[in-house]
Scaffold this motif. Structure first.
Motif, PDB file in Angstrom:
ATOM      1  N   SER A  26       0.856  -1.179   0.000  1.00 34.39           N
ATOM      2  CA  SER A  26       0.000   0.000   0.000  1.00 34.39           C
ATOM      3  C   SER A  26       0.890   1.226   0.000  1.00 34.39           C
ATOM      4  CB  SER A  26      -0.900  -0.005   1.240  1.00 34.39           C
ATOM      5  OG  SER A  26      -1.837  -1.066   1.148  1.00 34.39           O
ATOM      6  N   ARG A  27       0.298   2.341  -0.345  1.00 29.51           N
ATOM      7  CA  ARG A  27       1.054   3.601  -0.366  1.00 29.51           C
ATOM      8  C   ARG A  27       1.700   3.827   1.001  1.00 29.51           C
ATOM      9  NH1 ARG A  27      -3.676   4.743  -3.276  1.00 29.51           N
ATOM     10  NH2 ARG A  27      -3.315   5.560  -5.372  1.00 29.51           N
ATOM     11  N   GLY A  28       2.970   4.183   0.961  1.00 29.95           N
ATOM     12  CA  GLY A  28       3.654   4.479   2.223  1.00 29.95           C
ATOM     13  C   GLY A  28       4.333   3.277   2.859  1.00 29.95           C
ATOM     14  N   ASP A  29       4.136   2.087   2.301  1.00 21.13           N
ATOM     15  CA  ASP A  29       4.828   0.904   2.826  1.00 21.13           C
ATOM     16  C   ASP A  29       6.328   1.024   2.575  1.00 21.13           C
ATOM     17  OD1 ASP A  29       2.557  -0.295   3.746  1.00 21.13           O
ATOM     18  OD2 ASP A  29       2.496  -1.911   2.259  1.00 21.13           O
ATOM     19  N   ARG A  30       7.086   0.248   3.350  1.00 25.20           N
ATOM     20  CA  ARG A  30       8.537   0.228   3.143  1.00 25.20           C
ATOM     21  C   ARG A  30       9.009  -1.206   2.942  1.00 25.20           C
ATOM     22  NH1 ARG A  30      13.066   3.186   3.615  1.00 25.20           N
ATOM     23  NH2 ARG A  30      11.908   5.043   4.231  1.00 25.20           N
ATOM     24  N   VAL A  31       9.876  -1.405   1.945  1.00 29.64           N
ATOM     25  CA  VAL A  31      10.453  -2.731   1.711  1.00 29.64           C
ATOM     26  C   VAL A  31      11.967  -2.668   1.862  1.00 29.64           C
ATOM     27  CG1 VAL A  31       8.597  -3.521   0.171  1.00 29.64           C
ATOM     28  CG2 VAL A  31      10.607  -2.378  -0.806  1.00 29.64           C
ATOM     29  N   LEU A  32      12.535  -3.815   2.210  1.00 30.94           N
ATOM     30  CA  LEU A  32      13.990  -3.932   2.305  1.00 30.94           C
ATOM     31  C   LEU A  32      14.461  -4.867   1.192  1.00 30.94           C
ATOM     32  CD1 LEU A  32      16.708  -3.538   3.758  1.00 30.94           C
ATOM     33  CD2 LEU A  32      16.079  -5.449   5.257  1.00 30.94           C
ATOM     34  N   VAL A  33      15.447  -4.428   0.428  1.00 31.01           N
ATOM     35  CA  VAL A  33      15.940  -5.218  -0.703  1.00 31.01           C
ATOM     36  C   VAL A  33      17.447  -5.444  -0.573  1.00 31.01           C
ATOM     37  CG1 VAL A  33      16.195  -5.318  -3.221  1.00 31.01           C
ATOM     38  CG2 VAL A  33      14.175  -4.200  -2.229  1.00 31.01           C
ATOM     39  N   PRO A  34      17.886  -6.680  -0.266  1.00 28.98           N
ATOM     40  CA  PRO A  34      19.310  -6.982  -0.355  1.00 28.98           C
ATOM     41  C   PRO A  34      19.672  -7.084  -1.838  1.00 28.98           C
ATOM     42  CG  PRO A  34      18.114  -8.594   1.007  1.00 28.98           C
ATOM     43  CD  PRO A  34      17.097  -7.829   0.215  1.00 28.98           C
ATOM     44  N   ALA A  35      20.543  -6.201  -2.315  1.00 28.57           N
ATOM     45  CA  ALA A  35      20.794  -6.112  -3.755  1.00 28.57           C
ATOM     46  C   ALA A  35      22.205  -6.539  -4.100  1.00 28.57           C
ATOM     47  CB  ALA A  35      20.534  -4.689  -4.238  1.00 28.57           C
ATOM     48  N   ALA A  36      22.299  -7.630  -4.877  1.00 31.85           N
ATOM     49  CA  ALA A  36      23.613  -8.151  -5.252  1.00 31.85           C
ATOM     50  C   ALA A  36      23.748  -8.248  -6.759  1.00 31.85           C
ATOM     51  CB  ALA A  36      23.841  -9.522  -4.616  1.00 31.85           C
ATOM     52  N   GLY A  37      22.815  -7.657  -7.492  1.00 31.21           N
ATOM     53  CA  GLY A  37      22.893  -7.748  -8.949  1.00 31.21           C
ATOM     54  C   GLY A  37      21.642  -7.225  -9.597  1.00 31.21           C
ATOM     55  N   LYS A  38      21.585  -7.450 -10.905  1.00 28.74           N
ATOM     56  CA  LYS A  38      20.529  -6.845 -11.708  1.00 28.74           C
ATOM     57  C   LYS A  38      19.122  -7.266 -11.279  1.00 28.74           C
ATOM     58  CE  LYS A  38      18.679  -7.023 -16.280  1.00 28.74           C
ATOM     59  NZ  LYS A  38      18.803  -6.832 -17.694  1.00 28.74           N
ATOM     60  N   PHE A  39      18.944  -8.538 -10.958  1.00 29.53           N
ATOM     61  CA  PHE A  39      17.585  -8.990 -10.665  1.00 29.53           C
ATOM     62  C   PHE A  39      17.125  -8.557  -9.285  1.00 29.53           C
ATOM     63  CE2 PHE A  39      18.886 -11.623 -14.198  1.00 29.53           C
ATOM     64  CZ  PHE A  39      17.799 -11.458 -15.036  1.00 29.53           C
ATOM     65  N   SER A  40      17.995  -8.639  -8.303  1.00 34.78           N
ATOM     66  CA  SER A  40      17.575  -8.172  -6.975  1.00 34.78           C
ATOM     67  C   SER A  40      17.329  -6.665  -7.011  1.00 34.78           C
ATOM     68  CB  SER A  40      18.575  -8.576  -5.898  1.00 34.78           C
ATOM     69  OG  SER A  40      19.896  -8.496  -6.340  1.00 34.78           O
ATOM     70  N   ARG A  41      18.122  -5.935  -7.777  1.00 35.28           N
ATOM     71  CA  ARG A  41      17.888  -4.477  -7.882  1.00 35.28           C
ATOM     72  C   ARG A  41      16.552  -4.177  -8.557  1.00 35.28           C
ATOM     73  NH1 ARG A  41      23.179  -3.710 -10.033  1.00 35.28           N
ATOM     74  NH2 ARG A  41      24.451  -4.111  -8.191  1.00 35.28           N
ATOM     75  N   ARG A  42      16.105  -5.103  -9.406  1.00 35.70           N
ATOM     76  CA  ARG A  42      14.826  -4.895 -10.086  1.00 35.70           C
ATOM     77  C   ARG A  42      13.674  -4.795  -9.074  1.00 35.70           C
ATOM     78  NH1 ARG A  42      13.869  -8.560 -15.218  1.00 35.70           N
ATOM     79  NH2 ARG A  42      15.535  -7.204 -15.934  1.00 35.70           N
ATOM     80  N   TRP A  43      13.751  -5.558  -7.976  1.00 38.15           N
ATOM     81  CA  TRP A  43      12.737  -5.433  -6.918  1.00 38.15           C
ATOM     82  C   TRP A  43      12.676  -3.977  -6.436  1.00 38.15           C
ATOM     83  CZ3 TRP A  43       8.954  -8.512  -6.165  1.00 38.15           C
ATOM     84  CH2 TRP A  43       9.068  -9.888  -5.946  1.00 38.15           C
ATOM     85  N   ALA A  44      13.848  -3.380  -6.263  1.00 37.96           N
ATOM     86  CA  ALA A  44      13.898  -1.991  -5.769  1.00 37.96           C
ATOM     87  C   ALA A  44      13.326  -1.036  -6.817  1.00 37.96           C
ATOM     88  CB  ALA A  44      15.337  -1.620  -5.419  1.00 37.96           C
ATOM     89  N   GLU A  45      13.680  -1.278  -8.088  1.00 35.87           N
ATOM     90  CA  GLU A  45      13.198  -0.378  -9.152  1.00 35.87           C
ATOM     91  C   GLU A  45      11.675  -0.425  -9.266  1.00 35.87           C
ATOM     92  OE1 GLU A  45      17.200  -0.974 -11.880  1.00 35.87           O
ATOM     93  OE2 GLU A  45      15.312  -1.835 -12.545  1.00 35.87           O
ATOM     94  N   ILE A  46      11.121  -1.630  -9.221  1.00 35.38           N
ATOM     95  CA  ILE A  46       9.663  -1.749  -9.341  1.00 35.38           C
ATOM     96  C   ILE A  46       8.993  -1.084  -8.134  1.00 35.38           C
ATOM     97  CG2 ILE A  46       7.718  -3.374  -9.428  1.00 35.38           C
ATOM     98  CD1 ILE A  46       9.653  -5.383 -10.799  1.00 35.38           C
ATOM     99  N   SER A  47       9.522  -1.345  -6.956  1.00 32.06           N
ATOM    100  CA  SER A  47       8.926  -0.755  -5.745  1.00 32.06           C
ATOM    101  C   SER A  47       8.950   0.764  -5.832  1.00 32.06           C
ATOM    102  CB  SER A  47       9.686  -1.220  -4.504  1.00 32.06           C
ATOM    103  OG  SER A  47       9.648  -2.632  -4.428  1.00 32.06           O
ATOM    104  N   GLU A  48      10.087   1.323  -6.279  1.00 33.95           N
ATOM    105  CA  GLU A  48      10.170   2.779  -6.404  1.00 33.95           C
ATOM    106  C   GLU A  48       9.148   3.297  -7.404  1.00 33.95           C
ATOM    107  OE1 GLU A  48      14.322   3.351  -7.176  1.00 33.95           O
ATOM    108  OE2 GLU A  48      14.748   3.093  -5.020  1.00 33.95           O
ATOM    109  N   ALA A  49       8.964   2.557  -8.499  1.00 36.01           N
ATOM    110  CA  ALA A  49       8.002   2.995  -9.527  1.00 36.01           C
ATOM    111  C   ALA A  49       6.592   3.079  -8.950  1.00 36.01           C
ATOM    112  CB  ALA A  49       8.035   2.029 -10.713  1.00 36.01           C
ATOM    113  N   TYR A  50       6.303   2.278  -7.945  1.00 37.32           N
ATOM    114  CA  TYR A  50       4.969   2.285  -7.322  1.00 37.32           C
ATOM    115  C   TYR A  50       4.913   3.171  -6.079  1.00 37.32           C
ATOM    116  CZ  TYR A  50       2.891  -1.065 -10.469  1.00 37.32           C
ATOM    117  OH  TYR A  50       2.367  -1.663 -11.592  1.00 37.32           O
ATOM    118  N   GLY A  51       5.986   3.904  -5.821  1.00 38.02           N
ATOM    119  CA  GLY A  51       5.962   4.812  -4.679  1.00 38.02           C
ATOM    120  C   GLY A  51       6.125   4.128  -3.334  1.00 38.02           C
ATOM    121  N   VAL A  52       6.628   2.894  -3.356  1.00 38.05           N
ATOM    122  CA  VAL A  52       6.918   2.195  -2.101  1.00 38.05           C
ATOM    123  C   VAL A  52       8.310   2.656  -1.637  1.00 38.05           C
ATOM    124  CG1 VAL A  52       7.404  -0.090  -1.115  1.00 38.05           C
ATOM    125  CG2 VAL A  52       5.493   0.206  -2.713  1.00 38.05           C
TER     126      VAL A  52
END
Ligand SMILES: *Cc1c(COP(=O)(O)O)cnc(C)c1O
Length: 389
Positions: free
Chosen positions: A80-106
């Motif tokens: 939901s709007r305003g939620d926060r996620v934690l993403v351990p990023a070690a490469g292109k695919f894990s970073r994609r979780w962060a990119e998608i979340s940012e696109a949705y305003g998470v």
């Protein structure tokens, strides 16, 4: 599974992979109507079998998209709007979780890891303690850009324990796109709340279908989500189950169902072991040619190695032009620095064929690698990949 009728080009890439004979048969069948009982039956069968593949009792739904579509559906549907996620990023695919979340305003907190590094439970908990207010941890079982494997069992356990201690239920979501039917995965035993997969890797089928599997806590988040979405609203799929909101890719459903049938008949544990054996074989070849693997704790899905002073483009070009073998380049900042080879679904004979092509290629680029020196060790390591013969 069937060497003879394949195209001469071999995909030693971590997706898409060469598809099984059964997948090809599924594709070739006449297109069924998606509102017919016979299609509902096939889809229902596929979804039941996917539960076995994820080792879960939770319902699985299928989406018409590549794996990234399932990632997006999860972000849009569980948060939901305003939620926060934690993403351990070690490469292109894990970073994609962060990119998608940012696109949705998470809101996103990232743990930056080195290429090939796997997130440790301690590191994840330390970040949870510091960040506070994290609603979900978004994980990547196999980081396909480097081959690094996440120890899902211990990371998910640590997240749960921290949540209990802090009085907040933190969801764990894992992208298992390249590990499904490749690496050991036990969604329920390991308490993974949400897992996703796709058709074009361990399921030995063409790209175009993705899968999402949610437990009760994830389903509750789904019902509460206020994020805007339409096509990828997981409620539509979970409420309908085998009555889909939109026309599914019926031919792909048939292809994946038939391919997965065969894998389950062979036995999931045996399939994991065959993939392990194949990846070990590739590792022996690559290390004997003097290269170093990127990931210390590697997945069975892909072996990524540093090329050092060798020319990645040249190696990939020779393998492709002279041996009809396609391998994958490094992505983004790893382009030119690593190469990635996958033996998903490959038989012992095919991997030995790769080893011979690699030997010839190494000679062409002036590196010393004599296959004969490792042949005994290699054939022993590949014993488990006889499963596909
Ligand atoms: C292949 C893959 C995906 C999906 O990529 P698509 O190109 O959208 O299919 C996502 N995550 C991982 C870890 C993958 O290996």
């Amino acid at each position: 599974m069937d060497g003879k009728s394949r195209s001469p080009v071999r995909l030693f890439t971590p997706g898409p992979v060469d598809i099984s004979k059964q997948a090809r048969e599924g594709l070739a069948a006449p297109v069924m109507h998606h509102r017919s009982d016979s299609f509902r039956h096939v889809l229902g069968d596929l979804l039941e079998r996917l539960k076995l593949a994820f080792k879960t009792e939770d319902d699985v739904v299928a989406l018409t998209s590549s794996g990234t579509g399932a990632m997006e559906a999860v972000v849009a549907s569980l948060f939901s709007r305003g939620d926060r996620v934690l993403v351990p990023a070690a490469g292109k695919f894990s970073r994609r979780w962060a990119e998608i979340s940012e696109a949705y305003g998470v809101h996103v907190s990232v743990i930056d890891l080195e290429p090939g590094e796997s997130p440790s439970p301690e590191r994840v908990v330390a970040e949870l303690r510091q960040t506070r207010a994290v609603d979900a941890v978004l994980l990547t079982h196999c980081e396909t850009s480097t081959g690094g494997l996440t120890d899902l069992r211990s990371v998910c356990q640590a997240v749960r324990d921290f949540g209990r201690w802090s009085g907040k239920r933190i969801l764990t979501c894992s992208d298992c796109t390249s590990s499904l039917c490749v690496d050991e995965l036990r969604k329920d035993d390991w308490q993974v709340d949400c897992a996703i997969g796709a058709s074009q890797k361990g399921l030995l089928a063409p790209p175009g279908l993705s899968f999402v599997c949610l437990n009760a806590d994830a389903l509750a988040r789904m019902e509460a989500s206020d994020m805007p979405k339409f096509y990828f609203d997981l409620r539509k799929y979970y409420h309908g189950m085998t009555e889909y909101p939109f026309t599914p890719a019926v031919s792909l459903v048939c292809a994946v169902k038939q391919s997965l049938d065969t894998l389950l008949t062979l036995g999931l544990e045996k399939v994991w072991a065959a993939c392990r054996s194949a990846a070990d074989g590739l590792g022996i070849v690559i290390e004997a040619a003097g290269f170093r693997k990127v990931a210390a704790h590697g997945s069975n899905a892909v072996v990524a190695f540093w090329v050092g002073d060798a020319d990645a483009d040249e190696i990939a070009r020779i393998l492709s032009e002279e041996h009809d073998i396609v391998v994958a380049q490094g992505q983004q900042d790893l382009r030119g620095r690593i190469l990635r080879v996958s033996a998903i679904g490959k038989s012992r004979a095919e991997i030995l064929g790769f080893a011979r092509a690699f030997e010839a290629t190494m000679q062409r680029v002036g590196r010393r690698f004599v296959l004969r020196d490792i042949e005994e060790r290699l054939t022993a390591a590949l014993e488990g990949s006889r499963l596909w013969e």
